[in-house]
Design an enzyme around this catalytic site. Structure first.
Site, PDB file in Angstrom:
ATOM      1  N   ASP A   1      22.458  43.398-126.099  1.00 36.59           N
ATOM      2  CA  ASP A   1      21.557  42.603-126.709  1.00 36.59           C
ATOM      3  C   ASP A   1      20.491  43.424-125.559  1.00 36.59           C
ATOM      4  O   ASP A   1      19.885  44.326-125.392  1.00 36.59           O
ATOM      5  CB  ASP A   1      21.581  41.300-125.668  1.00 36.59           C
ATOM      6  N   SER A   2      18.889  42.679-126.619  1.00 40.07           N
ATOM      7  CA  SER A   2      17.813  43.893-126.005  1.00 40.07           C
ATOM      8  C   SER A   2      17.356  43.380-124.696  1.00 40.07           C
ATOM      9  O   SER A   2      16.672  44.376-123.584  1.00 40.07           O
ATOM     10  CB  SER A   2      16.712  42.817-127.318  1.00 40.07           C
TER      11      SER A   2
ATOM     12  N   CYS B   1      21.877  39.706-130.077  1.00 37.97           N
ATOM     13  CA  CYS B   1      20.732  39.875-130.273  1.00 37.97           C
ATOM     14  C   CYS B   1      20.648  39.468-131.948  1.00 37.97           C
ATOM     15  O   CYS B   1      21.035  40.256-132.580  1.00 37.97           O
ATOM     16  CB  CYS B   1      19.783  40.991-129.857  1.00 37.97           C
TER      17      CYS B   1
ATOM     18  N   GLU C   1      12.552  33.860-119.688  1.00 38.02           N
ATOM     19  CA  GLU C   1      12.279  34.762-118.539  1.00 38.02           C
ATOM     20  C   GLU C   1      12.196  34.632-117.006  1.00 38.02           C
ATOM     21  O   GLU C   1      12.187  35.102-115.944  1.00 38.02           O
ATOM     22  CB  GLU C   1      11.661  36.010-118.939  1.00 38.02           C
TER      23      GLU C   1
ATOM     24  N   CYS D   1      17.984  32.749-130.996  1.00 33.88           N
ATOM     25  CA  CYS D   1      17.502  33.783-130.283  1.00 33.88           C
ATOM     26  C   CYS D   1      18.539  33.162-129.120  1.00 33.88           C
ATOM     27  O   CYS D   1      18.263  31.932-129.061  1.00 33.88           O
ATOM     28  CB  CYS D   1      15.494  33.353-130.464  1.00 33.88           C
TER      29      CYS D   1
ATOM     30  N   HIS E   1      17.879  33.286-125.779  1.00 35.09           N
ATOM     31  CA  HIS E   1      16.931  33.015-125.184  1.00 35.09           C
ATOM     32  C   HIS E   1      17.150  31.135-125.529  1.00 35.09           C
ATOM     33  O   HIS E   1      17.002  30.946-123.899  1.00 35.09           O
ATOM     34  CB  HIS E   1      15.853  32.934-125.043  1.00 35.09           C
TER      35      HIS E   1
HETATM   36  N1  DGL Z   1      17.716  38.977-128.032  1.00 40.26           N
HETATM   37  C1  DGL Z   1      16.215  38.893-128.689  1.00 40.26           C
HETATM   38  C2  DGL Z   1      16.881  38.056-130.299  1.00 40.26           C
HETATM   39  O1  DGL Z   1      17.868  37.151-130.012  1.00 40.26           O
HETATM   40  C3  DGL Z   1      15.047  37.810-128.055  1.00 40.26           C
HETATM   41  C4  DGL Z   1      14.570  39.078-126.656  1.00 40.26           C
HETATM   42  C5  DGL Z   1      13.350  39.997-127.578  1.00 40.26           C
HETATM   43  O2  DGL Z   1      12.920  39.829-128.731  1.00 40.26           O
HETATM   44  O3  DGL Z   1      13.906  41.209-127.455  1.00 40.26           O
HETATM   45  O4  DGL Z   1      16.572  37.717-130.892  1.00 40.26           O
END
Ligand code: DGL
Length: 270
Positions: free
Chosen positions: A14-15, A77, A156, A188, A190
């Site tokens: 993931d990011s 992600c 976050e 997403c 989060h």
């Molecule tokens: N992991 C990203 C997503 O699921 C969310 C956080 C980001 O913008 O990197 O799209």
């Protein structure tokens, strides 16, 4: 495809930390599987970045996970899935799945009136990936996709129940009532942490689709299809790698994954 051991770990990336919601769902649904989780904490967020940049980051991480000996990769992600999944599937020598298709299919299954909402980052919404995936599963579906960029920093910050988050959620989610959606995809990593708040704002009649659980179910299907399920004697091990401060990953990661995170390695990219 390369020959891999069925007891090798699954790579999940993931990011940042949010993909731990997907890793956690895999851990619960597939308790014999080992995982290597990579969080690109030095380069998060991917949401506002260009498709080319997200593709470059994703392929770097994909090849790094291959070096770690993974047998399959789950792109946890949504933004990386939306921009990079076809390229990763072309270039990586192991099976790769993302989070968009599982979420889209689950939404189509859950919706009664065919009006489906999607909330995600700007990048995911702009890519049109969810709209395409939902319409492929149900051509008559009417999809409304909206970016909710402030949700990521709120999560976050740990402000999942905060009044500020409630105000932001009311503002972002108001259009869905107008579109009469009966199903909302949390597109997403989060957003599952905001589920109680989102539920409160959209009301009890809207079904919320958490792609983490659906992706874990898809991971099982992928492993079975490729004869890659861990054997009966396998014992699961979890490894966590971040591209920035491991201490922060450790502290915040517990919010997503619980106490199974004991140690975090660091690997940086150029
Ligand atoms: N992991 C990203 C997503 O699921 C969310 C956080 C980001 O913008 O990197 O799209």
């Amino acid at each position: 495809m390369i020959a891999v051991d069925r007891d090798s770990p699954i790579g999940v990336f993931d990011s940042g930390l949010g993909g731990l919601t997907v890793a956690h769902a895999i851990m619960r649904q597939l308790p014999a599987e080992s995982l290597v989780y990579f969080g690109d904490t030095a380069r998060v967020p991917y949401g506002p970045k260009s498709p080319e940049t997200v593709r470059r980051y994703s392929t770097e991480i994909g090849f790094y996970l291959i070096e770690q000996g993974v047998k399959a990769i789950v792109v946890a992600c949504n933004t990386a899935t939306a921009h990079a999944l076809p390229q990763l599937r072309d270039e990586l020598p192991v099976p790769v799945i993302g989070v968009v298709d599982p979420g889209a299919r689950a939404a189509v299954k859950a919706s009664r009136n065919g009006r489906i909402g999607v909330i995600a980052t700007q990048g995911t919404v702009k890519s049109g990936a969810y709209v395409r995936a939902i319409e492929a599963a149900s051509p008559s579906a009417r999809v409304t996709a909206l970016a909710c960029p402030l949700f990521v920093p709120l999560v976050e910050e740990g402000w999942t129940e905060h009044e500020a988050a409630r105000l932001v959620a009311r503002e972002y989610l108001a259009p869905f009532a107008h579109h009469e959606v009966d199903t909302l995809v949390l597109g997403c990593t989060h957003y599952p942490l905001l589920k109680p708040l989102i539920r409160e704002v959209v009301g009890p009649d809207v079904r919320l689709i958490d792609s983490a659980e659906e992706t874990a179910a898809d991971t099982r299907r992928m492993l079975m299809e490729h004869d890659l399920m861990a054997g009966p004697t396998a014992s699961a091990a979890y490894r966590f790698i971040a591209s920035d401060d491991p201490q922060q990953f450790l502290t915040l990661g517990k919010r997503f994954f619980g106490d199974a995170i004991e140690h975090v390695d660091v690997r940086t990219f150029g």
